[in-house]
Scaffold this active site. Structure first.
Site, PDB file in Angstrom:
ATOM      1  N   GLN A  16       0.823  -1.152  -0.071  1.00 29.66           N
ATOM      2  CA  GLN A  16      -0.024   0.162   0.041  1.00 29.66           C
ATOM      3  C   GLN A  16       0.763   1.117   0.152  1.00 29.66           C
ATOM      4  O   GLN A  16       0.357   2.220  -0.710  1.00 29.66           O
ATOM      5  CB  GLN A  16      -0.807   0.184   1.386  1.00 29.66           C
ATOM      6  CG  GLN A  16      -1.815  -0.839   1.554  1.00 29.66           C
ATOM      7  CD  GLN A  16      -2.533   0.037   2.678  1.00 29.66           C
ATOM      8  OE1 GLN A  16      -3.312   0.954   2.496  1.00 29.66           O
ATOM      9  NE2 GLN A  16      -2.268   0.026   3.871  1.00 29.66           N
ATOM     10  N   ILE A  17       1.806   1.315   1.024  1.00 29.49           N
ATOM     11  CA  ILE A  17       2.566   2.434   1.055  1.00 29.49           C
ATOM     12  C   ILE A  17       3.375   2.432  -0.252  1.00 29.49           C
ATOM     13  O   ILE A  17       3.561   3.762  -0.832  1.00 29.49           O
ATOM     14  CB  ILE A  17       3.632   2.474   2.241  1.00 29.49           C
ATOM     15  CG1 ILE A  17       2.835   2.604   3.471  1.00 29.49           C
ATOM     16  CG2 ILE A  17       4.669   3.735   2.180  1.00 29.49           C
ATOM     17  CD1 ILE A  17       3.410   2.527   4.739  1.00 29.49           C
ATOM     18  N   ARG A  41       4.165 -11.292  20.205  1.00 30.16           N
ATOM     19  CA  ARG A  41       5.047 -10.191  20.061  1.00 30.16           C
ATOM     20  C   ARG A  41       6.365 -10.757  19.751  1.00 30.16           C
ATOM     21  O   ARG A  41       7.142 -10.240  18.761  1.00 30.16           O
ATOM     22  CB  ARG A  41       5.256  -9.475  21.433  1.00 30.16           C
ATOM     23  CG  ARG A  41       5.785  -8.231  21.513  1.00 30.16           C
ATOM     24  CD  ARG A  41       5.892  -7.697  23.147  1.00 30.16           C
ATOM     25  NE  ARG A  41       7.220  -7.108  23.091  1.00 30.16           N
ATOM     26  CZ  ARG A  41       7.405  -5.914  23.029  1.00 30.16           C
ATOM     27  NH1 ARG A  41       6.516  -5.165  22.340  1.00 30.16           N
ATOM     28  NH2 ARG A  41       8.302  -5.026  23.231  1.00 30.16           N
ATOM     29  N   ASN A  75       9.999 -10.405  11.573  1.00 26.49           N
ATOM     30  CA  ASN A  75      10.887  -9.155  11.327  1.00 26.49           C
ATOM     31  C   ASN A  75      12.478  -9.128  11.362  1.00 26.49           C
ATOM     32  O   ASN A  75      13.076  -8.390  10.524  1.00 26.49           O
ATOM     33  CB  ASN A  75      10.394  -7.736  11.876  1.00 26.49           C
ATOM     34  CG  ASN A  75       9.181  -7.367  11.292  1.00 26.49           C
ATOM     35  OD1 ASN A  75       8.836  -7.155  10.090  1.00 26.49           O
ATOM     36  ND2 ASN A  75       7.927  -7.592  11.893  1.00 26.49           N
ATOM     37  N   GLN A  86      18.434  -7.813   5.319  1.00 20.04           N
ATOM     38  CA  GLN A  86      18.726  -6.581   4.445  1.00 20.04           C
ATOM     39  C   GLN A  86      19.665  -5.844   5.096  1.00 20.04           C
ATOM     40  O   GLN A  86      20.347  -5.159   4.466  1.00 20.04           O
ATOM     41  CB  GLN A  86      17.184  -5.775   4.583  1.00 20.04           C
ATOM     42  CG  GLN A  86      16.191  -6.629   3.706  1.00 20.04           C
ATOM     43  CD  GLN A  86      14.828  -5.754   3.630  1.00 20.04           C
ATOM     44  OE1 GLN A  86      14.672  -4.839   4.098  1.00 20.04           O
ATOM     45  NE2 GLN A  86      13.725  -6.493   3.178  1.00 20.04           N
ATOM     46  N   ASP A 120       4.482  10.692  12.645  1.00 16.70           N
ATOM     47  CA  ASP A 120       3.816  11.611  13.919  1.00 16.70           C
ATOM     48  C   ASP A 120       4.065  12.953  14.071  1.00 16.70           C
ATOM     49  O   ASP A 120       3.380  13.531  14.515  1.00 16.70           O
ATOM     50  CB  ASP A 120       4.562  10.761  14.843  1.00 16.70           C
ATOM     51  CG  ASP A 120       4.448   8.897  14.676  1.00 16.70           C
ATOM     52  OD1 ASP A 120       3.356   8.487  14.718  1.00 16.70           O
ATOM     53  OD2 ASP A 120       5.473   8.533  14.456  1.00 16.70           O
ATOM     54  N   HIS A 168       7.908   4.856  17.391  1.00 21.69           N
ATOM     55  CA  HIS A 168       6.933   5.082  16.795  1.00 21.69           C
ATOM     56  C   HIS A 168       5.992   4.033  17.135  1.00 21.69           C
ATOM     57  O   HIS A 168       5.882   2.997  16.505  1.00 21.69           O
ATOM     58  CB  HIS A 168       7.379   4.962  15.294  1.00 21.69           C
ATOM     59  CG  HIS A 168       6.182   4.750  14.454  1.00 21.69           C
ATOM     60  ND1 HIS A 168       5.280   5.642  14.170  1.00 21.69           N
ATOM     61  CD2 HIS A 168       5.668   3.611  13.782  1.00 21.69           C
ATOM     62  CE1 HIS A 168       4.225   5.155  13.356  1.00 21.69           C
ATOM     63  NE2 HIS A 168       4.357   3.922  13.345  1.00 21.69           N
TER      64      HIS A 168
HETATM   65  P1  NAX Z   1       1.451  -3.825   2.920  1.00 21.37           P
HETATM   66  O1  NAX Z   1       1.208  -5.078   3.842  1.00 21.37           O
HETATM   67  O2  NAX Z   1       0.516  -3.393   1.900  1.00 21.37           O
HETATM   68  O3  NAX Z   1       2.847  -3.726   1.941  1.00 21.37           O
HETATM   69  C1  NAX Z   1       4.147  -4.552   2.516  1.00 21.37           C
HETATM   70  C2  NAX Z   1       4.721  -5.254   1.510  1.00 21.37           C
HETATM   71  O4  NAX Z   1       6.199  -5.675   2.162  1.00 21.37           O
HETATM   72  C3  NAX Z   1       3.875  -6.240   0.997  1.00 21.37           C
HETATM   73  O5  NAX Z   1       3.940  -6.174  -0.471  1.00 21.37           O
HETATM   74  C4  NAX Z   1       5.129  -7.450   1.195  1.00 21.37           C
HETATM   75  O6  NAX Z   1       5.009  -8.404   0.096  1.00 21.37           O
HETATM   76  C5  NAX Z   1       6.283  -6.744   1.426  1.00 21.37           C
HETATM   77  N1  NAX Z   1       7.371  -7.544   2.244  1.00 21.37           N
HETATM   78  C6  NAX Z   1       7.094  -8.287   3.080  1.00 21.37           C
HETATM   79  N2  NAX Z   1       8.372  -8.986   3.491  1.00 21.37           N
HETATM   80  C7  NAX Z   1       9.229  -8.434   2.809  1.00 21.37           C
HETATM   81  C8  NAX Z   1      10.709  -8.590   2.244  1.00 21.37           C
HETATM   82  N3  NAX Z   1      11.367  -9.528   3.107  1.00 21.37           N
HETATM   83  N4  NAX Z   1      11.252  -7.798   1.667  1.00 21.37           N
HETATM   84  C9  NAX Z   1      10.532  -7.102   0.472  1.00 21.37           C
HETATM   85  N5  NAX Z   1       9.235  -6.882   0.625  1.00 21.37           N
HETATM   86  C10 NAX Z   1       8.780  -7.521   1.657  1.00 21.37           C
HETATM   87  O7  NAX Z   1       2.004  -2.795   4.189  1.00 21.37           O
HETATM   88  P2  NAX Z   1       1.960  -1.109   4.051  1.00 21.37           P
HETATM   89  O8  NAX Z   1       0.606  -0.565   4.329  1.00 21.37           O
HETATM   90  O9  NAX Z   1       2.697  -0.808   2.722  1.00 21.37           O
HETATM   91  O10 NAX Z   1       2.776  -0.860   5.174  1.00 21.37           O
HETATM   92  C11 NAX Z   1       4.316  -1.249   5.088  1.00 21.37           C
HETATM   93  C12 NAX Z   1       4.941  -1.152   6.678  1.00 21.37           C
HETATM   94  O11 NAX Z   1       4.880   0.324   7.107  1.00 21.37           O
HETATM   95  C13 NAX Z   1       4.154  -1.846   7.708  1.00 21.37           C
HETATM   96  O12 NAX Z   1       5.293  -2.449   8.603  1.00 21.37           O
HETATM   97  C14 NAX Z   1       3.321  -0.635   8.608  1.00 21.37           C
HETATM   98  O13 NAX Z   1       3.123  -1.398   9.851  1.00 21.37           O
HETATM   99  C15 NAX Z   1       4.329   0.338   8.640  1.00 21.37           C
HETATM  100  N6  NAX Z   1       3.916   1.668   8.666  1.00 21.37           N
HETATM  101  C16 NAX Z   1       4.831   2.476   9.267  1.00 21.37           C
HETATM  102  C17 NAX Z   1       4.242   3.790   9.713  1.00 21.37           C
HETATM  103  C18 NAX Z   1       5.515   4.686  10.231  1.00 21.37           C
HETATM  104  O14 NAX Z   1       5.017   5.666  10.470  1.00 21.37           O
HETATM  105  N7  NAX Z   1       6.744   4.241  10.626  1.00 21.37           N
HETATM  106  C19 NAX Z   1       3.217   4.375   9.224  1.00 21.37           C
HETATM  107  C20 NAX Z   1       2.471   3.490   8.552  1.00 21.37           C
HETATM  108  C21 NAX Z   1       2.506   2.206   8.405  1.00 21.37           C
HETATM  109  O15 NAX Z   1       1.662   1.446   9.312  1.00 21.37           O
END
Ligand code: NAX
Length: 326
Positions: free
Chosen positions: A15-16, A97, A104, A111, A158, A186
């Site tokens: 999504q992001i 947890r 992760n 990475q 934030d 965060h």
């Molecule tokens: P999505 O689940 O839509 O997308 C995550 C993508 O990461 C998926 O396409 C998945 O296939 C991919 N992925 C997983 N493991 C991987 C790996 N080893 N190598 C490469 N790609 C991999 O999540 P999305 O909404 O895009 O959010 C991404 C992350 O941002 C989540 O962990 C979310 O919690 C975090 N956020 C962090 C925020 C912040 O302010 N720091 C705010 C927004 C968001 O909640």
């Protein structure tokens, strides 16, 4: 003609990623160099990522010099100067947890090693994927040849949320609000601190009362992510992408004079935050470097809030240490 800036984005089919890539490709990071995108995904998501790349092509962005995709971090990170680590394993139902940290941990140890081996010497690494601070800690621990000050975790969302709340409350546009600070993790324990914030040059504390700060401002900012999930059915994406760009642009090109940004960086012990923890601080940036704003007065209320969030970071760090991830 300078070479393109190689920017890695992980989780690029998520999504992001869907907001982030198009903004980067259109030049939102700033600077006059073209951009080459290097996109990492897990193997099953590569097909979807190919579709995103078709759309990037179809935008005919003048600023975009090329796009490479792959599922091997070492290949994707080859020569990158900016790595935006967005992809992470979300918490699924019934997941403890410890399981989340472990899942992760596997991603960010791999990475970190790949960045250590393949990234450009001047790489900057910014982690958005949650738990962002601890994921950044793991990445740094697994990239021993990259200086510690090149790792950060995103608290700019934030920070922007806190500015937005204060702007709504005071009726002053967001761009006239400066010196906002997010301290700590965060997470819901973060401490949005407006005691040093200026609203159109005036101390914020002259315009809002203590009751609003404690009962409205702090909880609204800290729980904003949850409120968005409740309303949208999905977590923040466009705003997270926007903040990811704001933070990276500030890091590469600097914060304005008389202002700062919030950024989670490896602590040097400032403000009593134990050395080595990745915690959010007020930082000024310039020329690709950052420094923590020093000598801010911290009263007892702020102290206890900072300490609570830092205690949570310490717990996370202890947990990943016991799992052998750092
Ligand atoms: P999505 O689940 O839509 O997308 C995550 C993508 O990461 C998926 O396409 C998945 O296939 C991919 N992925 C997983 N493991 C991987 C790996 N080893 N190598 C490469 N790609 C991999 O999540 P999305 O909404 O895009 O959010 C991404 C992350 O941002 C989540 O962990 C979310 O919690 C975090 N956020 C962090 C925020 C912040 O302010 N720091 C705010 C927004 C968001 O909640």
């Amino acid at each position: 003609m300078s070479t393109p800036l190689k920017v890695a984005v992980t989780g690029a089919a998520g999504q992001i990623g869907y907001s982030l890539l198009f903004r980067i490709a259109s030049g939102a990071l700033g600077g006059d160099r073209e951009v080459e995108l290097r996109l990492l995904e897990v193997t099953p998501a590569l097909k979807a990522l190919e579709g995103v790349v078709m759309e990037l092509d179809d935008c005919a962005f003048p600023h975009l010099a090329g796009v490479e995709i792959g599922d091997d971090p070492k290949e994707v990170f080859d020569g990158v100067e900016l790595a935006l680590l967005v992809g992470a394993r979300p918490r699924s139902a019934g997941m403890e947890r410890k399981d989340l940290l472990e899942a992760n941990g596997a991603i960010f140890t791999a990475q970190g090693r790949a960045l250590n081996d393949a990234a450009a010497d001047n790489v900057r690494i910014q982690v958005t994927g949650n738990p962002a601070n601890t994921n950044a800690l793991i990445t740094a621990a697994n990239a021993p040849d990259i200086p510690r000050d090149r790792f950060s975790a995103l608290t700019r969302l934030d920070h922007n949320r806190a500015i937005a709340q204060l702007s709504r409350k005071t009726g002053v546009p967001a761009h006239d609000i400066t010196r906002m600070t997010i301290w700590g993790n965060h997470s819901a324990t973060q401490y949005p601190d407006l005691f040093h914030t200026l609203v159109d040059g005036r101390p914020a504390t002259e315009l809002v009362d203590r009751e609003w700060i404690e009962s409205d401002f702090i909880p609204t900012v800290a729980k904003r992510g949850t409120a968005i999930i409740e309303a949208r059915g999905l977590s923040s994406a466009a705003s997270a992408a926007s903040a990811t760009i704001d933070a990276a642009r500030s890091w590469l090109f600097g914060t304005p004079a008389d202002d700062w940004q919030s950024m989670a960086v490896v602590s040097d012990g400032s403000y009593g935050v134990p050395e080595g923890l990745v915690s959010s601080f007020p930082v000024t940036t310039g020329g690709g470097s950052w420094s923590i704003v020093q000598d801010l007065e911290i009263d007892d209320f702020s102290r206890s809030r900072i300490d609570a969030s830092v205690a949570e970071l310490q717990e996370e760090a202890d947990a990943v240490r016991s799992l052998g991830l750092v």
